[in-house]
Design a protein around this motif. Structure first.
Motif, PDB file in Angstrom:
ATOM      1  N   LYS A 134      59.439 -32.592  -7.605  1.00 14.71           N
ATOM      2  CA  LYS A 134      58.778 -31.371  -8.320  1.00 14.71           C
ATOM      3  C   LYS A 134      57.418 -31.606  -8.849  1.00 14.71           C
ATOM      4  N   ILE A 135      57.089 -32.575  -9.291  1.00 15.01           N
ATOM      5  CA  ILE A 135      55.615 -33.121  -9.728  1.00 15.01           C
ATOM      6  C   ILE A 135      54.645 -33.123  -8.604  1.00 15.01           C
ATOM      7  N   GLU A 136      55.103 -33.598  -7.361  1.00  7.48           N
ATOM      8  CA  GLU A 136      54.257 -33.684  -6.067  1.00  7.48           C
ATOM      9  C   GLU A 136      54.187 -32.095  -5.573  1.00  7.48           C
ATOM     10  N   PHE A 137      55.382 -31.426  -5.694  1.00  6.60           N
ATOM     11  CA  PHE A 137      55.140 -30.082  -5.280  1.00  6.60           C
ATOM     12  C   PHE A 137      54.410 -29.071  -5.927  1.00  6.60           C
ATOM     13  N   ALA A 138      54.269 -29.357  -7.446  1.00  8.84           N
ATOM     14  CA  ALA A 138      53.473 -28.655  -8.247  1.00  8.84           C
ATOM     15  C   ALA A 138      51.973 -28.943  -8.215  1.00  8.84           C
ATOM     16  N   LYS A 139      51.483 -30.219  -7.895  1.00  2.73           N
ATOM     17  CA  LYS A 139      50.143 -30.680  -7.780  1.00  2.73           C
ATOM     18  C   LYS A 139      49.152 -29.861  -6.850  1.00  2.73           C
ATOM     19  N   PRO A 140      49.840 -29.701  -5.678  1.00  2.00           N
ATOM     20  CA  PRO A 140      48.645 -29.083  -4.720  1.00  2.00           C
ATOM     21  C   PRO A 140      48.597 -27.644  -5.202  1.00  2.00           C
ATOM     22  N   VAL A 141      49.710 -27.023  -5.900  1.00  2.00           N
ATOM     23  CA  VAL A 141      49.299 -25.373  -6.134  1.00  2.00           C
ATOM     24  C   VAL A 141      48.338 -25.550  -7.447  1.00  2.00           C
ATOM     25  N   LEU A 142      48.686 -26.590  -8.232  1.00  2.00           N
ATOM     26  CA  LEU A 142      47.442 -26.724  -9.389  1.00  2.00           C
ATOM     27  C   LEU A 142      46.221 -26.783  -8.922  1.00  2.00           C
ATOM     28  N   TYR A 143      45.972 -27.599  -7.987  1.00  2.00           N
ATOM     29  CA  TYR A 143      44.577 -27.930  -7.671  1.00  2.00           C
ATOM     30  C   TYR A 143      44.061 -26.738  -6.841  1.00  2.00           C
ATOM     31  N   ARG A 144      44.969 -26.062  -6.035  1.00  2.00           N
ATOM     32  CA  ARG A 144      44.541 -24.820  -5.545  1.00  2.00           C
ATOM     33  C   ARG A 144      43.876 -23.606  -6.454  1.00  2.00           C
ATOM     34  N   ALA A 145      44.692 -23.679  -7.588  1.00  2.00           N
ATOM     35  CA  ALA A 145      44.324 -22.734  -8.520  1.00  2.00           C
ATOM     36  C   ALA A 145      42.999 -23.055  -9.250  1.00  2.00           C
ATOM     37  N   PHE A 146      42.725 -24.393  -9.346  1.00  2.00           N
ATOM     38  CA  PHE A 146      41.556 -24.936 -10.076  1.00  2.00           C
ATOM     39  C   PHE A 146      40.105 -24.612  -9.320  1.00  2.00           C
ATOM     40  N   TYR A 147      40.609 -24.668  -7.727  1.00  2.00           N
ATOM     41  CA  TYR A 147      39.485 -24.633  -6.839  1.00  2.00           C
ATOM     42  C   TYR A 147      39.201 -23.026  -6.982  1.00  2.00           C
ATOM     43  N   ALA A 148      40.385 -21.881  -6.965  1.00  2.00           N
ATOM     44  CA  ALA A 148      40.146 -20.607  -7.002  1.00  2.00           C
ATOM     45  C   ALA A 148      39.226 -20.157  -7.954  1.00  2.00           C
ATOM     46  N   LEU A 149      39.493 -20.727  -9.208  1.00  2.00           N
ATOM     47  CA  LEU A 149      38.869 -20.277 -10.507  1.00  2.00           C
ATOM     48  C   LEU A 149      37.351 -20.709 -10.431  1.00  2.00           C
ATOM     49  N   GLN A 150      37.069 -21.925 -10.034  1.00  2.00           N
ATOM     50  CA  GLN A 150      35.656 -22.400  -9.979  1.00  2.00           C
ATOM     51  C   GLN A 150      34.880 -21.633  -8.839  1.00  2.00           C
ATOM     52  N   HIS A 151      35.415 -21.203  -8.017  1.00  2.00           N
ATOM     53  CA  HIS A 151      34.733 -20.591  -6.841  1.00  2.00           C
ATOM     54  C   HIS A 151      34.811 -19.039  -6.842  1.00  2.00           C
ATOM     55  N   GLY A 152      35.452 -18.479  -8.069  1.00  2.00           N
ATOM     56  CA  GLY A 152      35.467 -17.233  -8.279  1.00  2.00           C
ATOM     57  C   GLY A 152      36.182 -16.327  -7.225  1.00  2.00           C
ATOM     58  N   GLU A 153      37.113 -16.709  -6.533  1.00  2.00           N
ATOM     59  CA  GLU A 153      37.950 -16.130  -5.478  1.00  2.00           C
ATOM     60  C   GLU A 153      38.665 -14.778  -6.215  1.00  2.00           C
ATOM     61  N   ILE A 154      38.832 -13.872  -5.332  1.00  2.00           N
ATOM     62  CA  ILE A 154      39.260 -12.710  -5.803  1.00  2.00           C
ATOM     63  C   ILE A 154      40.853 -12.696  -6.327  1.00  2.00           C
ATOM     64  N   ASP A 155      41.347 -13.660  -5.844  1.00  2.00           N
ATOM     65  CA  ASP A 155      42.829 -13.841  -6.145  1.00  2.00           C
ATOM     66  C   ASP A 155      43.119 -15.173  -7.234  1.00  2.00           C
ATOM     67  N   ALA A 156      42.075 -15.348  -7.866  1.00  2.00           N
ATOM     68  CA  ALA A 156      42.261 -16.373  -8.852  1.00  2.00           C
ATOM     69  C   ALA A 156      43.354 -16.011  -9.855  1.00  2.00           C
ATOM     70  N   ASP A 157      43.762 -14.969 -10.263  1.00  2.00           N
ATOM     71  CA  ASP A 157      44.639 -14.574 -11.280  1.00  2.00           C
ATOM     72  C   ASP A 157      45.787 -15.033 -10.542  1.00  2.00           C
ATOM     73  N   THR A 158      46.203 -14.874  -9.405  1.00  2.00           N
ATOM     74  CA  THR A 158      47.365 -14.996  -8.886  1.00  2.00           C
ATOM     75  C   THR A 158      47.606 -16.434  -8.828  1.00  2.00           C
ATOM     76  N   ARG A 159      46.660 -17.338  -8.320  1.00  2.00           N
ATOM     77  CA  ARG A 159      46.589 -18.678  -8.244  1.00  2.00           C
ATOM     78  C   ARG A 159      47.085 -19.135  -9.434  1.00  2.00           C
ATOM     79  N   VAL A 160      46.377 -18.937 -10.379  1.00  2.00           N
ATOM     80  CA  VAL A 160      46.549 -19.582 -11.825  1.00  2.00           C
ATOM     81  C   VAL A 160      47.817 -19.177 -12.185  1.00  2.00           C
TER      82      VAL A 160
END
Length: 387
Positions: free
Chosen positions: A254-280
């Motif tokens: 579970k932890i290993e599957f959650a990490k890439p989802v978490l990192y992808r959300a941080f990336y989306a937030l930092q770069h102001g992607e339009i789907d950042a809310d969804t990723r978070v």
């Protein structure tokens, strides 16, 4: 996408981990919990010396001006050690709110240097977090005021509020109800600008909780591994039983599957992607699921004694429970996520087509839809405060 962290990021994570290993050991946390304030000024000062307070503060105010991705590893470490402090509200969420104000705004120069050097504490409230952590100990409170144009951002001093303590199932959390009156003098951002700042604050708060949940899950696994390596039944350590091994292996998965989802959300937030809310929201839901699963399996291998005060597991278990509803509970984030899922009769396939970016853009600015979900979130948070 490459989720490889730089050598500097990994080195900083390792140094912070070694620092917390010494300064935030479970026996030290228990001592802090039992104080009247539940906070340690000495620990806070030592954390400031590590430079954590200035990560998100612009360089012109004494910080390092780093991005959201730089927090991804650090926040997991803060969760792993269950730091007894609302540090993230000040150095990540509040620093982001103040930094988002227009250049030259008086509040930036007034408060950001203090965040960077660790000399002040800022408490943050929001409709999805009606109980304000560390409000009584704060030098400043950032509070929302709802208007027809959106949420305004108000900078309020403790002397301008009536602050009442509340209880939490997590002894390390100091929650308060705050009564205050919005005035033009306390307003630092209004209209669309204020709403945009609060939307970003919600995403940062949710990601902060999500990353801590992943760290907490890892800590509960490590505690459980240590326990099953010593506990014996039928003259054998229970860690040798296959059923016990499967319980803990499932948590690691579970932890290993959650990490890439978490990192992808941080990336989306930092770069102001339009789907950042969804990723978070996706990251928060994945982390919540991981945290709850880790608590259940850890209790399973510990037995009933895992709930007791004497066992360290209960410290991390309770923190995972309360962070589950922090900065938006599952209902809130499920609603945000469902607005972006493609549910057409013939949806496009592939990892890049999972979320509808155009729908995400509209959903992220839909204040009414978010406020509608807030009412559901408040009931869950209230349960924590009255437990």
């Amino acid at each position: 996408m490459d989720f490889t962290f730089s050598e500097d990021q990994l080195a900083f994570r390792d140094s912070i981990s070694r620092f917390f290993m010494t300064e935030a050991a479970p026996e030290m946390l228990r001592e802090v919990w039992e104080t009247e304030s539940g906070r340690s000024p000495e620990l806070r000062a030592k954390i400031a010396e590590q430079g954590i307070g200035g990560l998100s503060v612009p360089e012109e105010f004494g910080g390092m001006g780093l991005g959201d991705v730089d927090w991804a590893l650090l926040l997991q470490e803060i969760g792993y050690y269950a730091l007894p402090d609302s540090l993230i509200d000040t150095v990540y969420v509040a620093a982001g709110v103040l930094s988002a104000l227009p250049a030259g705004h008086a509040a930036r120069a007034q408060w950001l240097p203090g965040i960077a050097d660790g000399s002040i504490r800022v408490a943050v409230g929001h409709p999805i977090n009606p109980w304000v952590a560390d409000a009584q100990q704060a030098n400043l409170l950032l509070l929302p005021h709802a208007t027809c144009q959106g949420l305004e951002v108000h900078a309020v001093l403790p002397s301008q509020c009536t602050i009442n303590p509340l209880k939490s199932i997590d002894t390390s959390r100091r929650l308060y109800s705050v009564e205050w009156t919005a005035t033009p003098q306390t307003c630092i951002a209004a209209g669309a600008q204020g709403q945009k700042i609060w939307d970003m604050a919600v995403n940062r708060g949710a990601l902060g909780s999500a990353a801590q949940l992943v760290g907490l899950a890892q800590r509960m696994v490590d505690l459980s591994v240590d326990y099953v390596a010593q506990r014996k039944q039928f003259d054998k350590v229970i860690g040798s039983f296959q059923a016990v091994q499967h319980h803990l292996a499932n948590v690691v998965t579970k932890i290993e599957f959650a990490k890439p989802v978490l990192y992808r959300a941080f990336y989306a937030l930092q770069h102001g992607e339009i789907d950042a809310d969804t990723r978070v929201s996706h990251a928060k839901l994945a982390a919540c699921d991981t945290g709850w699963f880790a608590t259940r399996q850890s209790i399973q291998v510990h037995g009933a004694m895992g709930y007791t005060w004497e066992v360290d597991l209960q410290m991390f278990m309770k923190r995972a429970w309360v962070l589950d509803a922090s900065w938006g509970d599952r209902g809130y984030h499920s609603a945000r996520l469902s607005q972006s899922l493609l549910l057409d009769a013939n949806p496009p396939l592939g990892p890049g087509s999972t979320f509808d970016r155009l729908a995400s853009q509209g959903a992220g600015n839909d204040v009414a839809s978010v406020n509608a979900v807030n009412s559901n979130s408040n009931s869950n948070v209230a349960e924590e405060a009255t437990a």
